[in-house]
Motif scaffolding. Sequence first.
Motif, short mmCIF file in Angstrom:
data_model
loop_
_atom_site.label_atom_id
_atom_site.label_comp_id
_atom_site.label_asym_id
_atom_site.label_seq_id
_atom_site.Cartn_x
_atom_site.Cartn_y
_atom_site.Cartn_z
N HIS A 110 -128.72 -112.82 57.98
CA HIS A 110 -128.56 -111.35 57.96
C HIS A 110 -127.90 -110.81 59.23
CE1 HIS A 110 -131.91 -111.14 60.79
NE2 HIS A 110 -132.59 -111.95 59.99
N GLY A 151 -124.97 -107.15 61.10
CA GLY A 151 -124.95 -106.19 60.00
C GLY A 151 -124.03 -105.03 60.31
N SER A 193 -132.53 -107.77 59.00
CA SER A 193 -131.52 -107.15 58.13
C SER A 193 -131.16 -105.74 58.53
CB SER A 193 -131.99 -107.17 56.66
OG SER A 193 -132.20 -108.47 56.20
N PHE A 205 -134.56 -107.36 51.53
CA PHE A 205 -133.64 -108.20 52.28
C PHE A 205 -132.22 -107.93 51.79
CE2 PHE A 205 -134.61 -110.60 48.52
CZ PHE A 205 -133.50 -111.39 48.23
N ARG A 206 -131.25 -108.55 52.47
CA ARG A 206 -129.83 -108.32 52.20
C ARG A 206 -129.51 -106.83 52.19
NH1 ARG A 206 -126.22 -112.12 50.80
NH2 ARG A 206 -127.84 -113.58 50.23
#
Length: 353
Positions: free
Chosen positions: A115, A118, A167, A203-204
Motif C-alpha cells: 500500500h 499512496g 493505506s 484496504f486498498r
Amino acid sequence: MPDPDARLGAGWRRSTDRAVTTSSDATGLHLLVADEAQAYAWRTAATLAEPGLDADQWIGQACVTGSGRRAVVVYGPRTFTNREPLMQRGGFTAVVDLDTGAVTKLRERVSLAYHNPGCGAGERAVLSRLEMPAPTGGAAHTWIGTVDAAHPTRAIRAVRAAGQVTSTVPVGEKLIGSKGASLMRIGAKGRTTTVATASASPFRLLADGRDAVAFQVVQDGRTEFKRFAAGRISDHGSAPKGEIKLRAGAGGRVFAVGGRAKARMTEQLPPGWSAIDGLPDSDVSTTGALVVSRATTGREAAGRPAERPDSGQADRVDISARRVANGGPLGWTCTTTVGDRCGRSGVRAGPSA
C-alpha cells in the motif's frame, strides 16, 4: 505500435493517456512509461537502485500523481522482505518526473508493503513506516509523511500516529487511512479520528475524485467494494476474493479490474468508477485506455543469486497489454536502458500477446 491510426483511432496524437508499470532485475527497479500520443512506444523513465547494495533483484511499487506527470516510488532489494525491520522501514524513496526522467531521491526510509506509496487526486502523495516500541517499553507508531511531488525538494510534512495505520492517501487537504475496521482521519499532529466504521478492515484505499475514498473489505470469502464520501460509506457490489480488484488511474479515477468485470460490475459502480476486463493485478493507464497485464523478464526471484549470474546488464522485459476500447492484445519486448524505446527491440501485435 504498427498502424496506430487504425489501432488507436482518430486523435491519438492529442491523447493524454499514459501507461506506467515497473520491471525489476539485479540492476534496479525500472519505471516503464508509454504515451498514447507516441503510439505507446515504451521507454524507461528511470532505473532506481542504491550504490553499495548487492541485490539479485530490486523490487518496489509506484503510484502516479493526478497530473500523470510524476511517479512516487518505494524500492529496495528483494531480500529486504526477509527481515521485518527492513520490510517495515527499509524501503528507499524517490520522485520521478516521467516527462524528463529526472529523479529526486528522498531521505526517508519507509515500508515496502503493497500500500506504500499512496497518491491522491492531485500532486500530493503519502509515504509511511511502522515504528516499533523500544525494548524498554512504549507503544508502536506509524510515521506518515506527505510529499509534494511537484516540488520534491521541499521538506516532507510528517506526523506520527499511534498504532498501525495503513493505506493512507491524501483526500483534499485531509489524510485518510485504515486502522482496524475504521477509516481514520490523521490530523496535523498525528491525532487519529474515526470518520467511518466498515464491516471489516478497509484496504486498498484509493483517491476517488477530490473528496472521496474508494476501498475494499473482505468478508465471507468475498471482496466488497465500497466508497466513503460526505461522511458515509456506500456499497458497490462484490466478487469472490481475488477475482476483481480496485486499481487507480490518474486524477482520482477508480477502476474495478478483473475477469468479466465489465459485465459483472458496471451497474453496481458509482459514477466516476469504471469496470475493466483484465487480470486483477494489472496496471491501468492514467485514463483507463490501456491495461498492462504484465511486464516481466521471466527470471524474477527465480532462484539463488548463484543461479542467476549478474552480467551487469539489464534483463530484457516482455510487456503484455490490451487496448480497452477494442480489446486488441498487444505485446512488446525490449531492454530497460534509460532513454531507449521498446520499438527498437520489437513489438508484437495480435492474439499471441
